[in-house]
Design a protein around this motif. Structure first.
Motif: not given
Lengths: 282, 396
Positions: A34, A79-80, A83-84, A87-88, A125, A166-167, B191, B195, B210, B214, B222, B224
Motif C-alpha cells: 500500500l 567484507t571488512l 578481511l579482518n 588476516r588475524f 521518494d 512525500n513526493a 521536488e 534532481r 572497500i 581489498i 594479506g 591489511i
C-alpha cells in the motif's frame, strides 16, 4: 493462506477513517503493498505503527536514504570483518564460509521472519528512481538472490508492506502498478477533534476547541510554505497543556503562544506572527 | 464486471492498467467489497495511482453509479420529489402545469392529497432512469425534474439521499485541489530541482573505500591496508538570468519568486542576474538593474560547466532582438544585436535552458519566442516543463 483473516480497525492512538480502513484491509487481503501519500505530518508513518499495534504484528522499518541502493535494504555482506578475520584469524567464524558474513537488512529480516510482519518502507521518494525500479522485482517475486552465496531468499510469510512517499510528483508507472494507492487528505475539523481527543483525553474542552479553530485559521494564511499539520497541532497542544497560563483554555483570541511549534520556517513564522498581531489590532 | 466503468476511466485520461483492473476483480471475488462505499474506496486505491486523478475519478464514479444509488432509495426519493413538486406547484402553478404537460385548470381542481398522488404516479411511471431526452426524470436533459436540466425552475435530483452514500462522497469532489492543473508551488519546484545536482568528490578523506582496501590488502600479501576516500558532494554551479522588467512579466512574478527563493536555498553556488526583455551588453546583479552591472563578455571567465537558466517570457518587439541598436534603453545600445548576445551565451554554456512562464500553446503566436527557442532549449515554467529542463541540464 490458512491464517485467519485479521481486520484492521484502528489503534489506541490512531484515529482511522473508514475509507482508509477499507483500503488497508483490501491491500492486506490482496497481499499488495500500500502506497501512502499526503502532506507531511498527516500520519502516514503512524499508520504502520497503528496496524502493527492493533494486529499484534512485528513492525520492521526501512528508512530510505538518498544514497541507498536496494541491496543495502536486502542484506549486507560484511567484507571488512571477513578481511579482518582472514588476516588475524582470532574469531570463531569460519572465514571460508561466506554465509557467516551475510547479515540480513530490513527487507531480508521481514522475509526471513517466522511470523507475518509489517514492513514499512518510509519515504521511498528520497532515493532515486533506480531504487524504486530495483525494488519492483523484489516486491513482485517476494524473493531475492544473495549474489555472494548464490542463495535465494524468499518470504516465509508475505509481509504487509506499507510504503510512504512525500513526493508531489509520481513514482514510476511500473512501480505504481504493483501497489495500491491512497492519498491521506488533511483531516477536517471534526476528524481533528477526535484525533485530539485520542491524544489528550483529559484536555480542557474549551482549550481544545479554541486551539483547533485557531489552528485551522493559521493554516489558511496565504503564502505559508510549510503549513502546520496534525503533528504540529499535537505538539502545540502538548505545549499549551503544560503551560498553566493557557491550560484553562482562555487563550487565544488575542494571543497565540508558541507559534514556533507550528511554524518552523522563519518566513512562515514571520507571516504567522504578522497575521496574529494584525488580528489583535483590528 | 464494471467494464464500462473501466473504459470510462481510461477515456477521461486516468491511466488505469488492465492488471489493476484484474486486481479489482480479484478483490471482488474474494468478497472484500461488500457495499457501494467499499467499492468506491477500494476501486480508487487499486485503480488510481495518483491523487491528481482523484477528482476525475470522483466525477466518473458519480456519473456511472449515480443511478444505482438513486434506485436504492426510490421510495424516499419519490417522497422528496413529490414534496418539491408540490412546493413548485404552490409557487407557480402555471409553470408546473406546463412542465407536466397538463392543463393548469385540471390540476388546480385536485385537492392537495390528490395532487400529491398524481405527482407520485407520474414519478413512478418512469421506468428506470434515463439521461437526456426531454421527458420525465434524468440528468442533463430538458426534463423539468432532473439533475442540472435546462428547464427553468427544474429541480435538482442528484445527491438528495439522506445517507452519505459513496456517490454523494464522489459528488463532493473533495480532491479538486489535487488535480493536475493547479499552479506551481514552492514544494513542487523543490521536488524538481532536487534532481539537479552534480556529485563530485570533496572534503576530507573519511569514507572507507572497500574495494580499494581489498585490492591493496591483497597486493600487500594479506597485510591489511585501509584506503580512504572522499565523500561525494554536490558542486553544481548555476547562473540564473531573470527577466524582471516590464509589464509583460508582472503576472509571473510570484512563481518566479518562489523558484528563485528555492534555488537559493538549494544550491550553494548560484549567481543571479537580471535583465529586461532580452540581453544586451550587460546584465545586472541588483533587481533594480541599476547599481551593479555585469558585462556579458565576463561570462567567458566562468566555468563552462555552469548550468545557465534563463527565465523570461521572451516576448518583445522583434527589433529589440534583431536590430543593432534594439535596446529600449539608449544607454545600453552597443552595436551588437541582442540575438548575437544570446547566441554567445548559449555557446559559452552548453548546458542551458530557457524557462518560459507563457503557456506553451501560446508560443507560436509570438515571433520572438520562436526565434529564441532556436537558440535555447525552451521549456514551459510548469512542473512538467521544469522536469524536462532539468533533464536537459543534466544531459551529458
Amino acid at each position: 493462506m490458512t491464517e485467519e483473516r485479521k481486520n484492521f480497525s484502528g489503534a489506541s492512538k490512531y484515529v482511522l477513517d473508514s475509507e482508509l480502513a477499507q483500503i488497508v484491509n483490501v491491500s492486506m487481503a490482496l497481499e499488495m503493498p500500500l502506497l501512502l501519500k499526503g502532506e507531511p505530518g498527516t500520519g502516514k508513518t503512524m499508520l504502520a505503527y497503528a496496524i502493527a499495534e492493533s494486529l499484534g504484528m512485528e513492525l520492521i522499518i526501512l528508512n530510505v536514504k538518498s544514497s541507498m541502493k536496494v541491496i543495502d535494504a536486502l542484506y549486507q555482506y560484511d567484507t571488512l570483518t571477513r578481511l579482518n578475520d582472514s588476516r588475524f584469524g582470532d574469531s570463531t567464524r569460519d572465514v571460508s564460509d561466506i554465509k557467516e558474513y551475510i547479515k540480513m537488512s530490513k527487507i531480508g529480516q521481514a522475509f526471513t521472519s517466522e511470523k507475518r510482519t509489517i514492513l514499512l518502507i518510509d519515504e521511498i521518494d528520497k532515493a532515486d528512481t533506480d531504487f524504486q525500479d530495483d525494488m519492483l522485482d523484489i516486491l513482485d517475486q517476494m524473493q531475492f538472490d544473495i549474489i555472494e552465496t548464490d542463495e535465494v531468499v524468499s518470504a516465509n510469510k508475505r509481509p504487509v508492506i506499507i510504503i510512504t512517499s512525500n513526493a508531489k510528483k509520481d513514482l514510476s508507472d511500473p512501480f505504481l502498478g504493483r501497489c495500491n494507492f491512497h492519498h491521506i487528505a488533511f483531516p477536517e475539523a471534526s476528524m481533528m477533534k477526535s484525533i485530539v481527543d485520542v491524544h489528550f483525553p483529559s484536555i480542557d474542552k474549551k482549550l481544545a476547541k479554541n486551539a483547533i479553530a485557531t489552528f485551522y485559521e493559521l493554516r489558511s494564511i496565504e503564502g505559508i510554505e510549510k503549513r502546520p499539520a496534525t503533528r504540529e497541532l499535537i505538539n502545540w497542544l502538548r505545549a499549551l497543556d503544560t503551560d498553566p497560563e493557557f491550560k484553562t483554555g482562555k487563550l487565544i483570541k488575542n494571543k497565540v503562544p508558541f507559534l514556533g511549534v507550528l511554524f518552523k520556517k522563519s518566513q512562515d513564522y514571520e507571516r504567522a506572527t504578522m497575521h496574529v498581531t494584525r488580528r489583535k489590532i483590528f | 464486471m464494471f467494464i464500462n466503468f473501466f473504459y470510462k476511466l481510461r477515456e477521461v485520461g486516468i491511466p488505469v492498467s488492465p492488471t489493476s483492473f484484474l486486481t479489482l476483480q480479484k478483490a471482488l471475488d474474494k468478497g472484500l467489497i461488500n457495499s457501494m462505499d467499499d467499492f468506491y474506496t477500494s476501486a480508487r486505491s487499486i485503480l488510481v495511482k495518483s491523487e491528481r486523478y482523484f477528482d476525475l475519478y470522483d466525477q466518473v464514479f458519480a456519473n456511472r453509479f449515480e443511478g444505482i444509488a438513486l434506485d436504492d432509495n426510490d421510495g424516499l426519493l419519490i417522497d422528496e420529489m413529490t414534496q418539491e413538486m408540490l412546493k413548485g406547484w404552490l409557487e407557480d402553478p402555471k409553470e408546473m402545469a406546463e412542465m407536466l404537460g397538463e392543463d393548469e385548470e385540471k390540476l388546480s381542481k385536485l385537492t392537495p392529497d390528490e395532487l400529491i398522488e398524481y405527482f407520485k404516479k407520474r414519478l413512478e411511471d418512469q421506468d428506470g432512469r434515463h439521461d437526456g431526452g426531454s421527458k420525465w426524470i434524468g440528468t442533463g436533459g430538458r426534463s423539468p425534474v432532473g439533475h442540472s436540466g435546462h428547464h427553468k425552475g427544474g429541480m435538482r435530483v442528484g445527491g438528495v439521499s439522506k445517507n452519505k452514500s459513496a456517490v454523494k462522497v464522489a459528488n463532493e469532489r473533495r480532491y479538486k485541489d489535487y488535480s493536475r492543473n493547479r499552479p506551481l508551488t514552492t514544494a513542487d519546484i523543490g521536488e524538481a530541482l532536487k534532481r539537479l545536482r552534480n556529485l563530485v568528490p570533496a572534503g576530507a578523506k573519511d569514507r572507507l573505500d572497500i574495494d580499494g582496501t581489498i585490492y591493496q590488502t591483497i597486493r600487500n600479501g594479506g597485510e591489511i591496508e585501509l584506503i580512504f576516500d572522499q565523500h561525494m558532494k554536490d558542486r553544481l554551479k548555476i547562473i540564473l538570468l531573470i527577466d524582471n522588467g516590464g509589464w509583460s512579466m508582472d503576472p509571473y512574478i510570484s512563481v518566479i519568486q518562489s523558484l528563485f527563493d528555492y534555488s537559493k536555498a538549494q544550491f550553494k553556488d548560484i549567481k543571479t542576474y537580471f535583465f529586461h526583455n532580452t540581453v544586451y551588453d550587460t546584465v545586472w546583479q541588483d533587481p533594480s538593474r541599476f547599481k551593479k552591472p555585469f558585462k556579458i563578455d565576463e561570462f567567458v571567465r566562468l566555468d563552462p560547466d555552469t548550468r545557465l537558466i534563463m527565465i523570461g517570457d521572451a516576448s518583445m518587439a522583434p527589433y529589440e532582438l534583431m536590430s543593432q541598436d534594439g535596446s529600449i534603453y539608449i544607454s545600453s545600445r552597443s552595436g551588437q544585436p541582442s540575438i548575437q548576445r544570446l547566441n554567445f551565451l548559449s555557446e559559452t554554456f552548453k548546458h542551458c535552458v530557457w524557462l518560459n512562464p507563457v503557456p506553451e500553446r501560446m508560443w507560436p503566436y509570438t515571433r520572438t519566442i520562436q526565434t529564441i527557442k532556436e537558440i535555447f532549449p525552451m521549456f514551459e515554467l510548469t512542473i512538467n516543463g521544469l522536469e524536462k529542463s532539468i533533464a536537459q541540464l543534466m544531459a551529458k
